[in-house]
Scaffold this active site. Sequence first.
Site: not given
Length: 181
Positions: A37-38, A64, A76, A92, A96, A114-115, A119, A140
């Site tokens: 699994r990676e 981004r 965020a 935050e 921001e 979740p795969g 996070e 930023e």
Amino acid sequence: MDHLYEKTTKTTEIFKGRVIELQIEEVELPNGKTSTREVVKHPGAVAVIPITKVGKIVLVRQYRKALDKVIVEIPAGKLEVGEDPLDSAMRELEEETGYKTEKLEFILSFYTSPGFADEIVYLYATDKLEKGLSQTDDDEFLDVLEVTLEEAEQMVNNQTIHDAKTAYAIQYLKMRELKKP
């Protein structure tokens, strides 16, 4: 649920950066076979749904690099090691947007991908904002926007808002509006 569990037999660190780590994990599958699994390790993040006194949603527009485009998001940021999510959300929000608050309501937390990643994002909301000064990080660059719920929904539809946390936040606000008497 033990019949679904994959036991890690070996972990190899591939990369360790400022934001993520990448590991290859060898696992024993429930049927006794093995696989790899990676896994991306991430310290977690926070996001805030800020609502002004006149009912506008405070959003940030920023480029981004992973997407190679500018999108609009709720404020965020990444959790610092050992940082409490509530403290991080307060920080935050102010960094921001320039807005401060004394009270954040915890909405929920969720895993982003979740795969392959661990996070987790802690989502908060507030309608008790006070104007302050934004103090973004040196690397930023962003614009602060204040939009109506209808304008935010349009941004989701035209993919100006194109990330899951912000789309969820807009949906949450829409459902909250529908529940009002």
